[in-house]
Motif scaffolding. Structure first.
Motif, short mmCIF file in Angstrom:
data_model
loop_
_atom_site.label_atom_id
_atom_site.label_comp_id
_atom_site.label_asym_id
_atom_site.label_seq_id
_atom_site.Cartn_x
_atom_site.Cartn_y
_atom_site.Cartn_z
N UNK A 1 12.50 -5.18 -26.46
CA UNK A 1 11.20 -4.81 -26.53
C UNK A 1 10.58 -6.22 -26.19
N UNK A 2 9.62 -6.40 -25.40
CA UNK A 2 8.98 -7.61 -25.20
C UNK A 2 7.67 -7.82 -25.69
N UNK A 3 7.46 -8.95 -25.98
CA UNK A 3 6.04 -9.14 -26.71
C UNK A 3 4.93 -9.01 -25.73
N UNK A 4 3.90 -9.02 -26.45
CA UNK A 4 2.49 -8.57 -25.79
C UNK A 4 2.37 -9.46 -24.36
N UNK A 5 2.43 -10.79 -24.46
CA UNK A 5 2.30 -11.72 -23.74
C UNK A 5 3.31 -11.33 -22.33
N UNK A 6 4.51 -11.29 -22.83
CA UNK A 6 5.59 -10.98 -21.96
C UNK A 6 5.49 -9.81 -21.25
N UNK A 7 5.15 -8.76 -21.92
CA UNK A 7 5.00 -7.38 -21.27
C UNK A 7 3.88 -7.49 -20.20
N UNK A 8 2.70 -8.19 -20.56
CA UNK A 8 1.43 -8.25 -19.65
C UNK A 8 2.10 -8.98 -18.35
N UNK A 9 2.84 -10.07 -18.43
CA UNK A 9 3.11 -10.86 -17.34
C UNK A 9 4.03 -10.11 -16.43
#
Length: 364
Positions: A22-30
């Motif tokens: 599960x990726x963090x929000x910033x990592x998910x967006x990038x």
């Protein structure tokens, strides 16, 4: 098929290391564009194929696969399997509640507990690991309604959120057994001064009673609830689950009629339960025959309440809604039957031990 089964199948198919994260929000967006996530399109980053499974509050859960040495056909097959799994998840409506990640952690937890590994650290390939580094309070909920339909993950999560009013984790362990993880600051309102050592047990007990009352108001049937002290789940979760399971087992044996069980109230019961059955029977024989008293429900309730009230005659009478003289009469009758005066510490300790031995031996 759950996410852990998908991961294992991908490993078997390719022979390469895989994982679910599960990726963090910033990592998910990038890592994924909005269009790519919506379509379940994969991306390749640093030698790994990443396929988004679903999104929850801006956090994307994705499956990854090492690409080194993979043929083009193997890569297409792996991608096809992951994308179709993501489509099935969305159709089932699981992505909003995080059930897939929870069931992945559940499989690992059950495996560790079956092997009696109570100190295992959660591995990096568990999607929820990033959310398990802070102090959290574990609760274990066990239903006894064998003939009723199993409660859905979604309905229980909705109920729990109405109580804790914030982010919690719900892990379905076995059939009709649920692990609930709540952040410690949810219990204190973020004020650590209220969470001093001397008040910790009381605060946890009150929270457990409130949660039990809420669930009882919504569900029909019998269920048990236990709570353990706060723990950092990434390293201490298996030990806490083992303690909670033992606590409910002991509660069913020694606290018949009660459905909230606290591990710090069961130290003596834990000791008695660890004694081999033959030795327990031998001890009962050596202490003497208390059967007439312990088999009498009224006398047994009187003794249990008397010990619960720290052997205080006045408080026990109030608790039982009887006159003080009625209680004294019962205590004198117990003395006549057994020779033990429970108003003295030594005799009270022997009678308490006998009660526990009787309860656990009677169940055999």
């Amino acid at each position: 098929m759950d996410s852990e089964t998908l991961r294992l199948k991908l490993e078997q198919l390719t022979g390469k290391k895989t994982g679910i994260k599960q990726l963090g929000r910033q990592h998910s967006a990038s890592l994924f564009t909005v269009e790519a996530e919506a379509k379940g399109e994969p991306v390749i980053v640093e030698g790994r194929l990443w396929v988004p499974l679903y999104e929850n509050d801006g956090r994307i859960t994705a499956v990854w696969l090492e690409l080194d040495g993979l043929s083009a056909i193997e890569m297409r097959l792996a991608n096809y399997a992951a994308v179709n799994f993501a489509v099935a998840l969305k159709a089932a409506g699981l992505r909003e509640e995080g059930e897939v990640e929870a069931r992945q952690l559940s499989g690992w937890l059950n495996s560790q507990l079956e092997q009696e590994k109570d100190d295992s650290e959660i591995p990096d390939d568990m999607a929820l690991k990033g959310r398990l580094f802070g102090n959290m309070v574990p609760f274990l909920l066990v239903s006894e309604n064998m003939h009723s339909p199993q409660i859905s993950y979604r309905s229980l999560m909705k109920l729990l959120r109405s109580y804790f009013e914030n982010e919690i984790l719900l892990i379905p362990l076995q059939e009709k057994e649920w692990l609930i993880l709540a952040r410690k600051d949810l219990l204190t309102g973020g004020d650590d001064k209220e969470y001093e050592e001397e008040s910790e047990d009381e605060l946890l007990s009150q929270t457990c009673m409130g949660l039990h009352e809420l669930i009882a108001s919504e569900w029909v049937g019998v269920f048990h609830l236990a709570v353990a002290p706060p723990v950092v789940p990434v390293k201490g979760l298996t030990g806490s689950v083992a303690l909670l399971r033992e606590t409910i087992i002991l509660g069913r044996i020694f606290q018949v009629g009660s459905y909230i069980h606290l591990p710090w109230e069961l130290h003596l019961e834990r000791l008695v339960n660890s004694i081999p059955d033959a030795r327990r029977r031998q001890l009962l024989a050596q202490i003497g025959d208390y059967t007439a008293v312990l088999a009498d429900k009224e006398m047994l309730l009187t003794l249990e309440t008397f010990f619960q009230m720290d052997c205080n005659v006045s408080e026990t009478a109030k608790k039982l809604y009887i006159h003080r003289n009625t209680l004294l009469y019962r205590l004198d009758k117990i003395k006549q039957e057994t020779g033990a005066d429970v108003r003295s510490f030594g005799d009270a300790a022997i009678v308490k031990l006998t009660m526990l031995l009787y309860k656990v031996t009677k169940r055999k």
